[in-house]
Design a protein around this motif. Structure first.
Motif, mmCIF file in Angstrom:
data_model
loop_
_atom_site.group_PDB
_atom_site.id
_atom_site.type_symbol
_atom_site.label_atom_id
_atom_site.label_comp_id
_atom_site.label_asym_id
_atom_site.label_seq_id
_atom_site.Cartn_x
_atom_site.Cartn_y
_atom_site.Cartn_z
ATOM 1 N N UNK A 1 0.860 -1.184 0.000
ATOM 2 C CA UNK A 1 0.000 0.000 0.000
ATOM 3 C C UNK A 1 0.894 1.231 0.000
ATOM 4 N N UNK A 2 0.930 1.966 -1.134
ATOM 5 C CA UNK A 2 1.806 3.132 -1.268
ATOM 6 C C UNK A 2 1.098 4.381 -0.770
ATOM 7 N N UNK A 3 1.882 5.288 -0.153
ATOM 8 C CA UNK A 3 1.332 6.545 0.359
ATOM 9 C C UNK A 3 1.581 7.655 -0.650
ATOM 10 N N UNK A 4 0.625 8.574 -0.740
ATOM 11 C CA UNK A 4 0.754 9.726 -1.640
ATOM 12 C C UNK A 4 0.494 10.992 -0.838
ATOM 13 N N UNK A 5 0.986 12.104 -1.363
ATOM 14 C CA UNK A 5 0.764 13.394 -0.718
ATOM 15 C C UNK A 5 -0.669 13.842 -1.006
ATOM 16 N N UNK A 6 -1.487 13.888 0.030
ATOM 17 C CA UNK A 6 -2.893 14.269 -0.125
ATOM 18 C C UNK A 6 -3.069 15.776 -0.022
ATOM 19 N N UNK A 7 -2.361 16.386 0.944
ATOM 20 C CA UNK A 7 -2.475 17.833 1.167
ATOM 21 C C UNK A 7 -1.083 18.439 1.303
ATOM 22 N N UNK A 8 -0.922 19.624 0.761
ATOM 23 C CA UNK A 8 0.286 20.429 0.964
ATOM 24 C C UNK A 8 -0.176 21.789 1.446
ATOM 25 N N UNK A 9 0.141 22.116 2.679
ATOM 26 C CA UNK A 9 -0.369 23.329 3.306
ATOM 27 C C UNK A 9 0.774 24.126 3.930
ATOM 28 N N UNK A 10 0.576 25.454 4.068
ATOM 29 C CA UNK A 10 1.595 26.269 4.748
ATOM 30 C C UNK A 10 1.788 25.804 6.189
ATOM 31 N N UNK A 11 2.966 26.063 6.710
ATOM 32 C CA UNK A 11 3.251 25.662 8.090
ATOM 33 C C UNK A 11 2.345 26.361 9.096
ATOM 34 N N UNK A 44 -2.735 5.651 -1.208
ATOM 35 C CA UNK A 44 -3.270 6.129 -2.484
ATOM 36 C C UNK A 44 -4.724 5.738 -2.680
ATOM 37 N N UNK A 45 -5.103 4.559 -2.148
ATOM 38 C CA UNK A 45 -6.456 4.061 -2.360
ATOM 39 C C UNK A 45 -7.523 4.945 -1.725
ATOM 40 N N UNK A 46 -7.159 5.693 -0.690
ATOM 41 C CA UNK A 46 -8.165 6.512 0.007
ATOM 42 C C UNK A 46 -7.815 7.995 -0.045
ATOM 43 N N UNK A 47 -6.886 8.375 -0.905
ATOM 44 C CA UNK A 47 -6.417 9.771 -0.929
ATOM 45 C C UNK A 47 -7.555 10.749 -1.234
ATOM 46 N N UNK A 48 -8.426 10.410 -2.197
ATOM 47 C CA UNK A 48 -9.527 11.312 -2.543
ATOM 48 C C UNK A 48 -10.506 11.443 -1.391
ATOM 49 N N UNK A 49 -10.741 10.362 -0.679
ATOM 50 C CA UNK A 49 -11.650 10.417 0.477
ATOM 51 C C UNK A 49 -11.084 11.312 1.568
#
Length: 289
Positions: A1-11, A44-49
Motif C-alpha cells: 500500500x503506497x502513500x501519496x501526498x494528499x495535502x500540501x499546506x503552509x506551516x 493512495x487508495x483513500x487519498x480522494x476520500x
C-alpha cells in the motif's frame, strides 16, 4: 500500500484537529515537513476520500459530533483460555516441568537414569552404559521417547518449553491433540535414535529434536496447504535454521555451552519436513476434491 501526498499546506495552518479526526477514524496517515510546507500523506487508495474529508472538516471534529463507528477490539485470550484449546501441548510441558523438578534439572543422576536413552551406572568417575538391546529386552521401551523430557538447566527447559508452546499449539489447533501427541512421539523417537547412532553411548535430552520436527512440519505443510495456524514469521524460521547451522559448526560448544545434540536437531527437522509434506499434500488434495 503506497502513500501519496494528499495535502500540501503552509506551516501556519493548524492540522492538529484534522489529524485527531483521522486518528479517531483509524485512517493510516503521517505528516511531514518539506520545503516550508506541511504534507499530509495517506494510502493512495483513500487519498480522494481524505481530501474530501478535509474540505468538509478542516478543523477536524473538536466537539466529536460525527458518529464514527468504533472498530471492534479483540482481547487476547488469557493463558488459561489458551490452555483449554491446547491440552496436549500443556500436557507435554507439564511432564517436562515435573521431570525437571524430579531430576533437579540434571543433578539427580538416580532419577535421570530411569529416563535416558541408555540405562547407566556410575562407577567412580566413569559412566557405564547398558546396551540398548538389554533395556528393550527388559521391557523398557519408554527409553526410546523419554529423553525429550530431560533438561539440563533452567535456561534449557525455559527455551524449549517456550518454543514447544508456540509450535505445539499451532499444530494442535489445526490437526488436533492426538495428531500432536503422535508427531511429538515420532519426532522424539527419530531424533533420539539418530543422536544415539551418531554419537554412541552418551547422555542427551531435551525437546529440541522435537521442536525442529514441529518447525519442519509447519514449514512444509504451510507451503503446500496454506493455513493461518501454520504461518510463521519469516524471521522465526530463518533464526531457527541459522541457529542449527551455528550449532553444527561447533561454535556453541567451543564457547562453553556444552555439547549440542546436532544429530537430533537435523533428523528432527528432516522427519518434520517429511510429515509436513505428507500432511500438506493430503490436505491439498482434500481441498481440491
Amino acid at each position: 500500500m503506497s502513500a501519496v501526498a494528499v495535502l500540501r499546506l503552509p506551516l501556519a495552518v493548524d492540522l492538529s484537529g484534522f489529524v485527531k479526526l483521522l486518528q479517531r477514524m483509524q485512517v493510516p496517515h503521517r505528516v511531514s515537513e518539506e520545503a516550508g510546507e506541511q504534507v499530509l500523506w495517506a494510502p493512495a487508495e483513500i487519498s480522494e476520500d481524505v481530501r474530501s474529508l478535509y474540505e468538509r472538516f478542516p478543523a477536524g471534529d473538536p466537539d466529536q459530533q460525527l458518529e464514527i463507528p468504533v472498530a471492534p477490539t479483540f482481547k487476547r485470550p488469557s493463558f488459561a483460555e489458551q490452555l483449554k484449546h491446547a491440552k496436549a501441548t500443556g500436557f507435554i510441558l507439564l511432564l517436562s516441568l515435573l521431570v525437571g523438578g524430579l531430576t533437579y534439572l540434571g543433578d539427580n543422576l538416580d532419577t535421570i537414569r530411569l529416563l535416558t536413552f541408555l540405562d547407566f551406572r556410575v562407577v567412580g568417575e566413569y559412566i557405564q552404559f547398558t546396551p540398548l538391546a538389554d533395556s528393550l529386552a527388559a521391557g523398557q521401551w519408554w527409553r526410546l521417547f523419554t529423553p525429550m523430557l530431560l533438561h539440563f538447566g533452567i535456561l534449557h527447559l525455559a527455551m524449549n518449553g517456550m518454543w514447544y508452546w508456540e509450535l505445539g499449539r499451532r499444530i494442535e489447533s489445526r490437526q488436533g491433540s492426538i495428531n500432536l501427541l503422535g508427531l511429538t512421539l515420532l519426532f522424539s523417537l527419530v531424533s533420539n535414535y539418530a543422536q544415539f547412532a551418531w554419537s554412541g553411548p552418551s547422555l542427551f535430552g531435551g525437546l529440541s529434536g522435537v521442536l525442529y520436527g514441529l518447525l519442519g512440519h509447519c514449514w512444509i505443510f504451510q507451503l503446500l496447504a496454506p493455513n493461518p495456524a501454520y504461518r510463521l514469521p519469516r524471521g522465526v524460521l530463518v533464526m531457527m535454521l541459522v541457529w542449527l547451522v551455528i550449532c553444527m559448526s561447533g561454535l556453541v560448544s567451543m564457547i562453553g555451552f556444552g555439547q549440542i545434540a546436532n544429530a537430533a536437531h537435523v533428523s528432527g527437522l528432516l522427519i518434520g519436513c517429511f510429515t509436513g509434506l505428507l500432511g500438506g499434500l493430503y490436505n491439498r488434495r482434500k481441498l481440491a476434491a
